[in-house]
Design a protein around this motif. Structure first.
Motif, PDB file in Angstrom:
ATOM      1  N   SER A  35      -3.836  24.346   3.648  1.00 22.27           N
ATOM      2  CA  SER A  35      -3.409  24.685   5.000  1.00 22.27           C
ATOM      3  C   SER A  35      -3.954  26.019   5.466  1.00 22.27           C
ATOM      4  N   TYR A  36      -4.209  26.944   4.553  1.00 14.49           N
ATOM      5  CA  TYR A  36      -4.685  28.281   4.920  1.00 14.49           C
ATOM      6  C   TYR A  36      -5.379  28.885   3.714  1.00 14.49           C
ATOM      7  N   PRO A  37      -6.211  29.915   3.920  1.00 13.69           N
ATOM      8  CA  PRO A  37      -6.934  30.512   2.790  1.00 13.69           C
ATOM      9  C   PRO A  37      -5.989  31.177   1.786  1.00 13.69           C
ATOM     10  N   GLY A  38      -6.366  31.064   0.517  1.00 18.49           N
ATOM     11  CA  GLY A  38      -5.554  31.689  -0.530  1.00 18.49           C
ATOM     12  C   GLY A  38      -4.203  31.037  -0.704  1.00 18.49           C
ATOM     13  N   GLU A  39      -4.099  29.761  -0.402  1.00 19.51           N
ATOM     14  CA  GLU A  39      -2.806  29.085  -0.457  1.00 19.51           C
ATOM     15  C   GLU A  39      -2.221  29.085  -1.860  1.00 19.51           C
ATOM     16  N   GLY A  40      -3.084  28.968  -2.884  1.00 24.62           N
ATOM     17  CA  GLY A  40      -2.580  28.936  -4.247  1.00 24.62           C
ATOM     18  C   GLY A  40      -1.816  30.190  -4.619  1.00 24.62           C
ATOM     19  N   LEU A  41      -2.328  31.371  -4.224  1.00 21.36           N
ATOM     20  CA  LEU A  41      -1.640  32.627  -4.546  1.00 21.36           C
ATOM     21  C   LEU A  41      -0.258  32.672  -3.912  1.00 21.36           C
ATOM     22  N   PHE A  42      -0.175  32.274  -2.649  1.00 16.73           N
ATOM     23  CA  PHE A  42       1.107  32.361  -1.955  1.00 16.73           C
ATOM     24  C   PHE A  42       2.073  31.283  -2.437  1.00 16.73           C
ATOM     25  N   LEU A  43       1.556  30.142  -2.869  1.00 16.75           N
ATOM     26  CA  LEU A  43       2.440  29.127  -3.448  1.00 16.75           C
ATOM     27  C   LEU A  43       3.051  29.616  -4.758  1.00 16.75           C
ATOM     28  N   LYS A  44       2.226  30.264  -5.590  1.00 20.02           N
ATOM     29  CA  LYS A  44       2.763  30.827  -6.825  1.00 20.02           C
ATOM     30  C   LYS A  44       3.801  31.903  -6.540  1.00 20.02           C
ATOM     31  N   ALA A  45       3.493  32.756  -5.535  1.00 15.27           N
ATOM     32  CA  ALA A  45       4.457  33.802  -5.177  1.00 15.27           C
ATOM     33  C   ALA A  45       5.751  33.186  -4.664  1.00 15.27           C
ATOM     34  N   ALA A  46       5.634  32.116  -3.861  1.00 11.67           N
ATOM     35  CA  ALA A  46       6.832  31.459  -3.345  1.00 11.67           C
ATOM     36  C   ALA A  46       7.648  30.837  -4.477  1.00 11.67           C
ATOM     37  N   MET A 100       8.853  25.564  -1.191  1.00 12.20           N
ATOM     38  CA  MET A 100       7.653  26.315  -1.569  1.00 12.20           C
ATOM     39  C   MET A 100       6.741  26.509  -0.366  1.00 12.20           C
ATOM     40  N   LYS A 101       6.562  25.457   0.441  1.00 11.29           N
ATOM     41  CA  LYS A 101       5.721  25.575   1.634  1.00 11.29           C
ATOM     42  C   LYS A 101       6.342  26.529   2.636  1.00 11.29           C
ATOM     43  N   GLN A 102       7.664  26.453   2.814  1.00 13.98           N
ATOM     44  CA  GLN A 102       8.352  27.319   3.764  1.00 13.98           C
ATOM     45  C   GLN A 102       8.212  28.788   3.377  1.00 13.98           C
ATOM     46  N   TYR A 103       8.475  29.095   2.116  1.00 11.98           N
ATOM     47  CA  TYR A 103       8.364  30.474   1.645  1.00 11.98           C
ATOM     48  C   TYR A 103       6.908  30.959   1.679  1.00 11.98           C
ATOM     49  N   SER A 104       5.980  30.099   1.253  1.00 13.50           N
ATOM     50  CA  SER A 104       4.583  30.524   1.184  1.00 13.50           C
ATOM     51  C   SER A 104       4.013  30.808   2.567  1.00 13.50           C
TER      52      SER A 104
END
Length: 501
Positions: A35-46, A100-104
């Protein structure tokens, strides 16, 4: 604000480091695209934030039982809604993926806003006008004035912030002579402005060039333009004692002219200590500006009233507003995820209603060809699997596939048809499931006839729904049509109006 942005980015860096080992492979495998760049990092953070939230006090003990009960009920309701949208996925997985999507997304928006705000803050600092603490480069001829914000720190005094406008580089004396003459007029009772009397004038006067209801053009002449300009500006900053200025008002109408004299007593201003200090700063700047007017660079004064001054430019940093907006956007994105689920449910219900006549018609045709109800549903499911590769997902056929899986797993047809009606949550499907379940329990030779009637009724309802949708579309088009009508009227009337002028 720059330090605030750096602290926020530092927290993000810490969050990325501690969440590096989070396992999100199952979520990414089920996701169609990023959905957006760097999604993996923000999913892990979420995922790390959600896991940390669950470990906080109050989630494991009984101190906040009411809040825990509300959270469970909210997750249960959300899980059921998501299951309706994606019946082929496990409910627990969908709830976890939703959060996870909401938080990320919220973390991504806040991170992007912080980066943009930091760039804006550095961009504002890069546009400096003061070089080496004392040099200000003027604009070249014709490029206009420069307005700078300065901070003056006089030795032994509190620092003051001041805005000063530096004129552009001027021509020589023989080329820079300019005369300004403005006509303004006021009668004695209307020229006072904020003053109480012409015998004690400290504020600017209000001079007008005409009086309503009279044909006179009025102009003014001052006996001392250094004290009162023809536009009513009073210059008493350097005045120590009261001074009387004579204002002459010329009333002109065609070839006639009348003259009236108004004596005005200009009083010295009343300065506070802070205003006096600001006045001295401005006078020093004006003197330096005058002395260096022919130079390309202005040097700020190093002393004011025999006291050393330290100059600093006040940087205009408006990035804080942008950062605040991005924080608000992150909150809106976070809350919008729940709204998106409700909108998807509404789309699902509309799609199910549109597909209902087709399902009943197919069921009638297959049964009329000699197939059983179970075989008819299996046939529809197999046909959908073949077309699903090229066509988009249809909710009703996803429910039929789930119905086929239940039948294959050993659930009775009666229960499977009842489950179909409950999952669809719509009256036509509940009616169809009740009809099929009743036929299995009691047996009936009229099932095919009733399905024919249901098909006719379903197509009639679909036509009515289409008519209603058309009426709603026509209502929504009223505003654009009215706007187009107004534009057409303007295009017709404006040329017609100018043709008569």
């Amino acid at each position: 604000m720059i330090y605030v942005y750096l602290v926020v980015l530092g927290l993000y860096l810490f969050l990325f480091i501690v969440s590096w080992g989070e396992d999100i492979s199952s979520y990414q495998n089920r996701q169609e695209k990023k959905s957006y760049p760097g999604e993996g990092l923000f999913l892990k953070a979420a995922a790390w934030c959600i896991r940390l939230k669950e470990r906080l006090p109050g989630h494991s003990d009984g101190k906040n039982a009411d809040r825990m009960y509300k959270n469970r009920m909210m997750k249960s309701r959300l899980g059921k809604n998501l299951k309706l949208l994606h019946p082929d996925r496990a409910e627990a997985f969908q709830v976890s993926a939703f959060y996870m999507k909401q938080y990320s997304l919220a973390l991504f928006v806040l991170f992007a806003g912080t980066l943009f705000s930091l760039c804006a803050a550095f961009g504002g600092r890069s546009e400096k006008n003061v070089r080496d603490g004392v040099y200000i480069d003027r604009n070249a001829y014709g490029e206009g004035e420069i307005e700078v914000s300065l901070f003056a720190q006089i030795e032994g005094e509190e620092g003051r912030e001041i805005s000063y406008t530096i004129e552009e580089q001027k021509y020589g004396p023989e080329e820079s002579i300019r005369l300004f003459r403005e006509a303004a007029a006021l009668l004695p009772g209307k020229i006072l402005g904020e003053n109480t009397s012409l015998d004690a004038v400290r504020e600017d006067l209000e001079l007008v060039t005409a009086i309503e209801g009279y044909p006179f053009a009025i102009s003014w002449e001052s006996s001392s333009y250094s004290r009162i300009h023809s536009d009513g500006v009073v210059c008493n900053d350097d005045l120590r004692e009261a001074e009387v200025v004579t204002l002459k008002a010329y009333f002109r109408y065609e070839d006639m002219e009348f003259e009236e004299v108004f004596p005005v007593r200009v009083e010295p201003p009343v300065w506070s200590e802070e205003e006096m200090q600001l006045k001295h700063i401005e006078e020093s700047l004006s003197e330096q500006d005058r002395l260096s007017r022919m130079d390309s660079t202005m040097i700020l004064p190093d002393q004011i009233e025999s006291k050393n001054v330290i100059w600093k430019e006040v940087m205009q940093d408006s990035s804080g507003y942008f950062f605040f907006l991005m924080c608000a956007a992150a909150v809106c994105v976070f809350l919008a995820q729940n709204k998106e689920v409700e909108q998807n449910l509404e789309k699902r219900s509309s799609e199910l209603l549109l597909d209902y006549p087709e399902i009943v018609n197919k069921l009638t045709l297959y049964m009329g060809a000699g197939m059983t109800v179970r075989s008819a549903f299996q046939k529809m499911g197999e046909d959908y699997k073949k077309q699903k590769i090229s066509n988009r997902k249809r909710y009703v056929y996803e429910e039929i596939l789930l119905l086929c899986h239940e039948l294959q797993s050993g659930i009775s047809e009666t229960e499977a048809y009842a489950h179909l009606g409950k999952r669809c949550r719509l009256q036509p499907y509940m009616k169809l499931s009740a009809l099929l379940s009743q036929n299995l329990r009691k047996g009936s030779n009229d099932l095919l006839r009733m399905l024919h009637q249901e098909t006719a009724y379903a197509f009639e309802e679909r036509k009515n729904a289409a008519k209603k949708a058309g009426e709603e579309a026509g209502t929504k088009l009223l505003l654009p049509m009215m706007m187009m009508l107004c534009i057409v009227m303007v295009l017709i009337m404006v040329p017609a109006y100018f043709s008569f002028i």
